[in-house]
Scaffold this motif. Sequence first.
Motif, PDB file in Angstrom:
ATOM      1  N   ARG A  53      -1.840   3.858  -6.223  1.00  0.00           N
ATOM      2  CA  ARG A  53      -1.709   2.676  -5.346  1.00  0.00           C
ATOM      3  C   ARG A  53      -2.899   1.736  -5.515  1.00  0.00           C
ATOM      4  N   LEU A  54      -4.099   2.278  -5.476  1.00  0.00           N
ATOM      5  CA  LEU A  54      -5.281   1.429  -5.636  1.00  0.00           C
ATOM      6  C   LEU A  54      -5.433   0.950  -7.082  1.00  0.00           C
ATOM      7  N   GLY A  55      -4.843   1.682  -8.019  1.00  0.00           N
ATOM      8  CA  GLY A  55      -4.804   1.187  -9.393  1.00  0.00           C
ATOM      9  C   GLY A  55      -4.037  -0.123  -9.470  1.00  0.00           C
ATOM     10  N   ASP A 167      -9.395   0.718   3.345  1.00  0.00           N
ATOM     11  CA  ASP A 167      -8.136   1.116   2.714  1.00  0.00           C
ATOM     12  C   ASP A 167      -7.201   1.664   3.791  1.00  0.00           C
ATOM     13  N   ASP A 168      -5.914   1.643   3.470  1.00  0.00           N
ATOM     14  CA  ASP A 168      -4.883   2.151   4.373  1.00  0.00           C
ATOM     15  C   ASP A 168      -3.654   2.437   3.525  1.00  0.00           C
ATOM     16  N   HIS A 169      -2.767   3.306   4.003  1.00  0.00           N
ATOM     17  CA  HIS A 169      -1.592   3.680   3.219  1.00  0.00           C
ATOM     18  C   HIS A 169      -0.651   2.513   2.955  1.00  0.00           C
ATOM     19  N   LEU A 170      -0.748   1.431   3.754  1.00  0.00           N
ATOM     20  CA  LEU A 170       0.117   0.270   3.560  1.00  0.00           C
ATOM     21  C   LEU A 170      -0.488  -0.781   2.621  1.00  0.00           C
ATOM     22  N   ILE A 171      -1.706  -0.561   2.157  1.00  0.00           N
ATOM     23  CA  ILE A 171      -2.338  -1.529   1.255  1.00  0.00           C
ATOM     24  C   ILE A 171      -1.848  -1.254  -0.165  1.00  0.00           C
ATOM     25  N   ASP A 172      -1.060  -2.182  -0.688  1.00  0.00           N
ATOM     26  CA  ASP A 172      -0.454  -2.035  -2.010  1.00  0.00           C
ATOM     27  C   ASP A 172      -0.049  -3.416  -2.494  1.00  0.00           C
ATOM     28  N   SER A 173      -0.542  -3.837  -3.641  1.00  0.00           N
ATOM     29  CA  SER A 173      -0.228  -5.179  -4.145  1.00  0.00           C
ATOM     30  C   SER A 173       1.263  -5.371  -4.391  1.00  0.00           C
ATOM     31  N   GLU A 174       2.039  -4.277  -4.525  1.00  0.00           N
ATOM     32  CA  GLU A 174       3.481  -4.404  -4.653  1.00  0.00           C
ATOM     33  C   GLU A 174       4.108  -5.038  -3.411  1.00  0.00           C
ATOM     34  N   SER A 178       6.339  -9.111   0.294  1.00  0.00           N
ATOM     35  CA  SER A 178       7.274  -8.612   1.306  1.00  0.00           C
ATOM     36  C   SER A 178       7.184  -9.391   2.613  1.00  0.00           C
ATOM     37  N   LYS A 179       8.365  -9.719   3.164  1.00  0.00           N
ATOM     38  CA  LYS A 179       8.431 -10.341   4.489  1.00  0.00           C
ATOM     39  C   LYS A 179       8.888  -9.339   5.549  1.00  0.00           C
ATOM     40  N   ASP A 180       9.011  -8.079   5.157  1.00  0.00           N
ATOM     41  CA  ASP A 180       9.410  -7.043   6.111  1.00  0.00           C
ATOM     42  C   ASP A 180       8.308  -6.835   7.144  1.00  0.00           C
ATOM     43  N   SER A 181       8.701  -6.496   8.361  1.00  0.00           N
ATOM     44  CA  SER A 181       7.732  -6.211   9.417  1.00  0.00           C
ATOM     45  C   SER A 181       7.108  -4.848   9.194  1.00  0.00           C
ATOM     46  N   GLY A 182       6.066  -4.557   9.961  1.00  0.00           N
ATOM     47  CA  GLY A 182       5.430  -3.247   9.862  1.00  0.00           C
ATOM     48  C   GLY A 182       3.924  -3.293   9.744  1.00  0.00           C
ATOM     49  N   GLY A 183       3.369  -4.499   9.560  1.00  0.00           N
ATOM     50  CA  GLY A 183       1.921  -4.611   9.475  1.00  0.00           C
ATOM     51  C   GLY A 183       1.306  -4.945  10.824  1.00  0.00           C
ATOM     52  N   LEU A 199      -4.273 -10.074   3.741  1.00  0.00           N
ATOM     53  CA  LEU A 199      -5.566  -9.948   4.403  1.00  0.00           C
ATOM     54  C   LEU A 199      -6.420  -8.843   3.795  1.00  0.00           C
ATOM     55  N   TYR A 200      -5.801  -7.704   3.446  1.00  0.00           N
ATOM     56  CA  TYR A 200      -6.601  -6.588   2.955  1.00  0.00           C
ATOM     57  C   TYR A 200      -6.863  -6.652   1.454  1.00  0.00           C
ATOM     58  N   VAL A 201      -5.859  -6.970   0.649  1.00  0.00           N
ATOM     59  CA  VAL A 201      -6.112  -7.107  -0.788  1.00  0.00           C
ATOM     60  C   VAL A 201      -7.003  -8.323  -1.030  1.00  0.00           C
ATOM     61  N   GLY A 202      -6.720  -9.424  -0.298  1.00  0.00           N
ATOM     62  CA  GLY A 202      -7.588 -10.594  -0.385  1.00  0.00           C
ATOM     63  C   GLY A 202      -9.001 -10.295   0.055  1.00  0.00           C
ATOM     64  N   GLY A 203      -9.131  -9.432   1.065  1.00  0.00           N
ATOM     65  CA  GLY A 203     -10.458  -9.045   1.541  1.00  0.00           C
ATOM     66  C   GLY A 203     -11.238  -8.272   0.490  1.00  0.00           C
ATOM     67  N   ILE A 204     -10.568  -7.369  -0.219  1.00  0.00           N
ATOM     68  CA  ILE A 204     -11.237  -6.624  -1.289  1.00  0.00           C
ATOM     69  C   ILE A 204     -11.682  -7.581  -2.388  1.00  0.00           C
ATOM     70  N   ALA A 205     -10.782  -8.516  -2.760  1.00  0.00           N
ATOM     71  CA  ALA A 205     -11.119  -9.484  -3.815  1.00  0.00           C
ATOM     72  C   ALA A 205     -12.315 -10.344  -3.418  1.00  0.00           C
TER      73      ALA A 205
END
Length: 579
Positions: A53-55, A167-174, A178-183, A199-205
């Motif tokens: 996932r983090l890859g 990090d969190d289990h929902l953090i995935d660039s895939e 997605s417009k699905d709810s859940g975050g 917010l999280y992938v952008g935060g890492i970048a």
Amino acid sequence: MKLPILSRALVLTFLISGCLGSLWGEEPKGVPPLKVVYFTPKDREAPADRQERLGRVMKNIQEFYRKGMEDRGCGSLTFALEWDAPDKLKIYDVQGKDNLSGYPKGTEGKVYGEVRQALAAEGIDIEKEYVLVLGAFVEWKEDKTAVEYGPYSGGGNGFSGRASACDDHLIDSELLGSKDSGGFHYMVGPCSLGKYNTLYVGGIAHELGHCFSLPHDCELDSQRSTLGYSLMGIGNHHYGEDLRGEGPGAFLTESSAIRLSATRAFNPDFAKQFRPNVNYSITKLKAAYKDGVLTVDGRISSDPPLVGIVAYNDNMKINSDYDAKTWVSKPDEDGNFHLEITEIARAPYQLRLASILPGGAIVFNADYSNESGIPNLSAINSGFEMIPINDLLGSKKYDELEAVLKEYIETEPQNKRWPRMLKHVATLKSPPPFYEPAEVNDDQKSADLTWAKTTHEKVGYYEPSRAILREYGFMQVGKTFFASGIYAHAYSNYTFQLGRKWKELEFSYGLQDGKPGSVVFVVLGDGKELFRSKTVKASELWKMKVDISGVDKLQLITEDAGDDSANDWGLWLEPTLLR
């Protein structure tokens, strides 16, 4: 090689980047790979899918930087990653010594300390590497809300750096598309999975940008509708939103790209160099204003040659540097450069000029006002006056410096700092001998710690110094010049043996002008905390008197304020022992 199955969102991400074919391709050659650390508090478990996932996350960020460098004309450069397998990111696992609650915001020092110790056992010195620490720091509640713990910061230079993020289990660039709810994110509340990853992938970048030496900057108004938001401004809040049709997304500014091109992390030409000794001088610098355009023309001689000049125009009414708009100039072969600065509001500003060199930058600044609609050029140009002064000071060309200061005294007799500086130069030419505080005669009622001997001294950057910033000029806070003082870039520690002969310590404290850091000042007496300041930021000058009756060992300490130590140029000013 068998490629992994890609979701539509991930395919879109890499098609837009023009790099689908290099998803698991070869890493950049000749640059040190980023060390990715996974930090797990004692009461949590590291997710089993973290390598895959983090890859995906890190490859997405890697290609964002590559595209940004290409778009800004700096070539196909990006940072390198390590892999255990084609789809498994190499991760250095570190088990925390405390539970999750023991790592609140602002615990960078604690986390990095544990990471440093763990990686040292594997023969890795994190002070000589670029290191990203991702922590299992997001805790989900039964009501589907989440709480974020852990440090979130970054800082570094052209040769090494550190960053930390959640990090969190929902953090995935895939999931960026997605417009699905859940975050759920504390800044926005319930949100889509795509927004959560923005917010999280952008935060890492964003924090990686700091790790690679980048300061904050802002996109121009004219860029926002087409390019989006600067990654090193608020672009981390917009990263990948274009995949959902919710905005223009984030991009890498030209100022960020040119700085990255001069780092060991991105440029193979600099990867094997140590920090060079710079032969640097400014022979011309002048500001002018006409028809809404502020121009700066100059000539800089430098060995090694300059990569470029970046101007940061920072609106001081906004209490951060995220709004600093930038312009870039590439000097000609004689070192001449020209900058045209626009989009200037009616406000006080700080203009910072950064000379970009292989492995780093030399930054100088001038404050000016545009509140009338016409920039105060005299304030800018007088601010630039200190540059050749500090250049002569750093080169120890004291006779030339005295001649320049005498000329300033003649042309500006009302300016009281020039005579004080001239007097101080005489002291620097023939400094007083260092003394033992415990051996001062009892009839002497005060003593300047500037010239006192220490039993231990350490600073976070460069080297300990007194009454001067060595190669960096005179000590000034809030435009006030100080002849007496101790340089204390965080983390620093100056230890003095007092022999229990002094009653009070009186001092002022602040950050060197032009250094937008944040520092905490601490006084210890025989290991006991006698004084701890609030967080001190740029241009703040404070004064304090501390009871040191009966103290044998006195320690003057500066700490970073939890946001890494970049630009934390603390100063103990006029530190005086009293009986």
